[in-house]
Enzyme design. Structure first.
Site, PDB file in Angstrom:
ATOM      1  N   GLU A 166      37.940  42.077  43.840  1.00 40.58           N
ATOM      2  CA  GLU A 166      37.398  40.852  44.442  1.00 40.58           C
ATOM      3  C   GLU A 166      36.634  41.098  45.743  1.00 40.58           C
ATOM      4  O   GLU A 166      36.842  40.406  46.743  1.00 40.58           O
ATOM      5  CB  GLU A 166      38.541  39.838  44.665  1.00 40.58           C
ATOM      6  N   ASN A 207      37.307  45.330  39.780  1.00 38.61           N
ATOM      7  CA  ASN A 207      37.878  44.148  39.112  1.00 38.61           C
ATOM      8  C   ASN A 207      37.516  42.871  39.885  1.00 38.61           C
ATOM      9  O   ASN A 207      37.586  42.848  41.110  1.00 38.61           O
ATOM     10  CB  ASN A 207      39.411  44.319  39.104  1.00 38.61           C
ATOM     11  N   HIS A 243      39.962  34.270  34.445  1.00 37.33           N
ATOM     12  CA  HIS A 243      40.680  33.040  34.793  1.00 37.33           C
ATOM     13  C   HIS A 243      39.740  31.861  34.542  1.00 37.33           C
ATOM     14  O   HIS A 243      38.884  31.557  35.366  1.00 37.33           O
ATOM     15  CB  HIS A 243      41.104  33.061  36.264  1.00 37.33           C
ATOM     16  N   GLU A 272      42.875  39.712  33.349  1.00 38.22           N
ATOM     17  CA  GLU A 272      43.821  38.693  33.842  1.00 38.22           C
ATOM     18  C   GLU A 272      43.614  37.352  33.131  1.00 38.22           C
ATOM     19  O   GLU A 272      43.659  36.292  33.760  1.00 38.22           O
ATOM     20  CB  GLU A 272      43.637  38.481  35.354  1.00 38.22           C
ATOM     21  N   ASP A 274      43.645  33.875  31.597  1.00 30.69           N
ATOM     22  CA  ASP A 274      44.395  32.643  31.336  1.00 30.69           C
ATOM     23  C   ASP A 274      43.397  31.486  31.384  1.00 30.69           C
ATOM     24  O   ASP A 274      42.329  31.607  31.966  1.00 30.69           O
ATOM     25  CB  ASP A 274      45.612  32.430  32.258  1.00 30.69           C
TER      26      ASP A 274
END
Ligand code: 9MR
Length: 374
Positions: A166, A207, A243, A272, A274
């Protein structure tokens, strides 16, 4: 090849009754198209893909159902929190690897690979580091030591490391973090070099989130990794966190975005995933959620070097979402009672459909184990 929408829709309808996964309806029992009822890790293996989950170590210790599904459904695990700096080195110079080691041991016993998360991030840093008034030279030395000690500790046991996480803002400029402010943009290349020195066999990833589709942020990541590769910096992969929130509309060009990274010869991974929603959940929202997961998986499967698809937890019981986005939730593949949601069945179907459609002479997808390093 895409799974026909019909099958995905049928899969979604079948699961609204939310049967426990252990007692799932046999494929085609309702007379509809057959949905393979095999664990995700088995289905993904047929596609040369590892499928993973982030692991909450308290749940792994205390909750037998959680532990069972973590072992049976997934072929790679990521530490949700216990490999972060504040967890590993709460006091300067005093490491606590116990929880992370337990996860690595669990993975070994279950034939799983480990994604290491995370070496350099602006968040979940120990207070001695953020509130201490370290000079630039001291901070650089501290970062070097943290990366070296951590990667060495797990040497040979971590398959992929999220080395830098990030680092960008939404507009593609570098995030104003302690690292950028004190060390300048060169901290990114340094982190990859130091991690590579500590474990030359680990795959090293950049990432980030909101980089799954094209736009200023993913353009910035693309430019970064292309430049780093050109300079011989050992960056091997790019992680797309995944996400998503259904209220924003589902992204449409993720496959094209993954493909451009693939063409650089880099590994990619969904790290990650979701898909959250405004509560309460209903059948329509769960069907849209399933399509969100399907699109993420589709983007990965279309990229030859996409080597793993990881969800950020698999049950709504332990999701980070409601704490961070009040009023939102239901983001995972299983509900709070471990009943599989339409999204779970859709991933099963998508994985099985791909494997069935693969031709024997297909140039095929890269086997996760064969990704080469520069
Ligand atoms: O899921 C993690 C949650 O338990 C922590 O409280 C949170 C702290 O920032 O981090 C969450 O995980 C994040 C991950 O490390 C990096 N990408 C975003 C994830 C969700 O916030």
């Amino acid at each position: 090849m895409h799974l026909p929408r019909l099958v995905a829709a049928a899969a979604a309808t079948c699961c609204l009754a939310l049967l426990p996964v252990t007692a799932a309806t046999p494929a085609g029992a309702s007379g509809g198209p057959s949905v393979p009822d095999r664990p995700l890790r088995q289905l993904a293996a047929d596609d040369h893909l590892r499928v993973g989950t982030a692991v909450d170590m308290s749940a792994l210790t205390d909750d037998a159902a959680y532990r069972r599904l973590t072992g049976s459904e997934f072929s790679t695990v990521t530490a949700e929190n216990v490999m972060k700096w504040e967890a590993l080195e709460p006091r300067q110079g005093e490491y606590d690897y116990a929880a992370a080691d337990r996860l690595v041991d669990f993975a070994r016993r279950h034939g799983q690979k480990v994604r290491g998360h995370v070496l350099v991030w602006h968040s979940q840093l120990p207070s001695w580091l953020t509130s201490g008034d370290l000079t630039a030279d001291e901070l650089r030395a501290v970062l070097h030591r943290h990366i070296t000690d951590t990667v060495r500790h797990f040497k040979g046991q971590v398959w992929q490391w999220d080395v830098v996480n990030e680092a960008f803002n939404e507009d593609g400029t570098l995030r104003d973090s302690i690292w950028l402010r004190k060390l300048g943009p060169g901290y990114i290349a340094d982190a990859f070099r130091w991690a590579h020195e500590a474990d030359p066999h680990a795959l090293l990833f950049y990432n980030d989130y909101n980089t799954e589709w094209t736009g200023p942020k993913s353009d910035a990541v693309y430019d970064l990794v292309r430049r780093l590769r050109a300079e011989g910096v050992p960056v091997h992969g790019v992680g797309f966190q995944g996400h998503l929130g259904i209220q924003y509309g589902l992204p449409t060009d993720m496959a094209a975005n993954f493909a451009r990274f693939d063409r650089l010869g880099l590994a990619t991974a969904v790290t990650e995933a979701d898909v959250r929603m405004e509560m309460p959940a209903d059948a329509a929202k769960l069907a849209t959620q399933a399509e969100g997961y399907r699109r993420l998986l589709d983007a990965c499967l279309r990229a030859r070097h996409c080597i793993s698809f990881t969800v950020w937890g698999f049950t709504d019981k332990y999701s980070w979402v409601p704490d961070t986005f009040p009023g939102e939730g239901a983001a995972n593949l299983f509900d709070e009672e471990y009943r599989p949601k339409p999204a779970y069945r859709t991933l099963q179907s998508e994985l099985a459909g791909r494997a069935r459609s693969a031709r024997p002479d297909d140039a095929g997808r890269t086997r996760p184990e064969s990704i080469s390093q520069p």
